[in-house]
Design an enzyme around this catalytic site. Structure first.
Site, PDB file in Angstrom:
ATOM      1  N   SER A  80      -4.401   2.874   4.319  1.00  0.00           N
ATOM      2  CA  SER A  80      -4.648   2.157   3.070  1.00  0.00           C
ATOM      3  C   SER A  80      -4.628   0.644   3.285  1.00  0.00           C
ATOM      4  O   SER A  80      -5.442  -0.093   2.708  1.00  0.00           O
ATOM      5  CB  SER A  80      -3.594   2.569   2.031  1.00  0.00           C
ATOM      6  OG  SER A  80      -3.899   2.037   0.773  1.00  0.00           O
ATOM      7  N   HIS A 129       7.046  -7.278  -2.407  1.00  0.00           N
ATOM      8  CA  HIS A 129       6.906  -6.508  -1.165  1.00  0.00           C
ATOM      9  C   HIS A 129       7.912  -6.988  -0.113  1.00  0.00           C
ATOM     10  O   HIS A 129       7.820  -6.604   1.051  1.00  0.00           O
ATOM     11  CB  HIS A 129       5.496  -6.675  -0.586  1.00  0.00           C
ATOM     12  CG  HIS A 129       4.414  -6.040  -1.402  1.00  0.00           C
ATOM     13  ND1 HIS A 129       4.488  -4.767  -1.906  1.00  0.00           N
ATOM     14  CD2 HIS A 129       3.192  -6.525  -1.793  1.00  0.00           C
ATOM     15  CE1 HIS A 129       3.374  -4.482  -2.570  1.00  0.00           C
ATOM     16  NE2 HIS A 129       2.583  -5.534  -2.511  1.00  0.00           N
ATOM     17  N   LYS A 173       0.811  -1.219   0.000  1.00  0.00           N
ATOM     18  CA  LYS A 173       0.000   0.000   0.000  1.00  0.00           C
ATOM     19  C   LYS A 173       0.846   1.272   0.000  1.00  0.00           C
ATOM     20  O   LYS A 173       0.537   2.260   0.645  1.00  0.00           O
ATOM     21  CB  LYS A 173      -0.977   0.013   1.183  1.00  0.00           C
ATOM     22  CG  LYS A 173      -1.789  -1.258   1.341  1.00  0.00           C
ATOM     23  CD  LYS A 173      -2.403  -1.750   0.039  1.00  0.00           C
ATOM     24  CE  LYS A 173      -3.420  -0.782  -0.534  1.00  0.00           C
ATOM     25  NZ  LYS A 173      -3.906  -1.242  -1.886  1.00  0.00           N
TER      26      LYS A 173
END
Length: 295
Positions: free
Chosen positions: A138, A108, A48
């Site tokens: 988020s 990520h 995010k």
């Protein structure tokens, strides 16, 4: 809230000190032994933090500003997520092995979990980070729309988990610091989401030059137009509406929700904000990276 959603630690578990989705770590040998190619480009973010945005920009650079080529498939197929695995639905490693060079790879992962071959092949890496308060907001909404993720009991409870590193991909603080250390390598470009919101033209030129391409005014203009928040929110290839409904519920919240700096102000009660900022200062006291939580 749906009662059919799984319990938190049914889905996530500790993996080398980092909380990870158990479906991803089940096949970890495939990730660990992934063979990078010298011309691979790796895009890294904490979840995010703008990964879809920067991925679409980079794909536009690779496709020389050809919007139609970027609309041929969903972003998660054009730029596969390295570690993402959901049995037969998604297999990032398989997707990447089938791609022709030059490949763009998304992950990520914190630096310590990245497959060694990316360093061995001296691949170029782009790391994009975003201020922690907007990330946690988020991320909270992301949890609400992912059907196989447990619903947070409340925003405050989710913030507590975030501060403890008990969210997928672990501690935001450790993630940022691990990649900041790696950015001393000239092959790693360290970028800020807030800088992109402030002056997207400057940041697109920076990306094009890092990728050793020509930042012509025409190319930059096309990229800025195609990757504006509204364009991407309405584009099925970037708004995640092409994911199966059994995975994501976009009726709860759009995948691309606001894309602004400072939305945290609408979510943090004063006491929670003070607690968060105190914890933040403690965690980041030895790190020189400065974030802007508003523009």
């Amino acid at each position: 809230m749906e009662t059919s959603k799984p319990e938190y630690y049914e889905v996530f578990g500790d993996f080398h000190g980092v909380l990870m989705d158990k479906r991803f770590t089940k096949y970890w040998e495939d990730v660990e032994t992934f063979s990078a190619r010298p011309d691979d480009l790796l895009i890294v973010t904490y979840p995010k933090s703008g990964s879809t945005w920067i991925s679409e920009i980079v794909d536009m650079i690779y496709k020389e500003g050809d919007v139609e080529k970027c609309k041929e498939d969903a972003i998660f197929n054009r730029i596969p997520d390295l570690e993402c695995r959901n049995e037969d639905l998604i297999n990032g490693i398989k997707q990447l092995k089938e791609k022709e060079s030059p490949r763009i790879v998304k992950t990520h992962l914190p630096a310590k979990l990245l497959p060694a071959s990316f360093w061995e092949k001296n691949c170029k890496i782009i790391y994009l980070c975003r201020n922690a308060k907007d990330v946690v907001v988020s991320y909270y909404y992301f949890f609400l729309i992912m059907k196989n993720y447990p619903n947070p009991k409340s925003f405050s409870e989710f913030v507590e988990k975030f501060m403890e590193g008990q969210v997928p991909y672990g501690s935001w603080y450790d993630h940022v610091k691990s990649w900041w250390q790696k950015s001393k390598n000239s092959r790693v470009l360290f970028m800020f989401y807030e800088d992109m919101k402030e002056d997207i033209r400057r940041e697109v030129v920076k990306l094009i030059e890092f990728l050793e391409r020509d930042p012509s005014a025409e190319l930059v203009d096309r990229i800025i137009q195609h990757t504006s928040f509204q364009e991407m929110k309405n584009n099925p290839c970037t708004n995640y509406s092409m994911l199966p409904e059994i995975m994501i519920d976009l009726k709860v919240s759009p995948f691309m929700r606001k894309g602004i700096v400072g939305d945290w102000k609408n979510h943090f009660p004063e006491a929670l904000r003070e607690r968060f900022e105190e914890h933040y200062q403690q965690q980041m006291k030895d790190c020189p990276v400065k974030f802007r939580a508003e523009l």
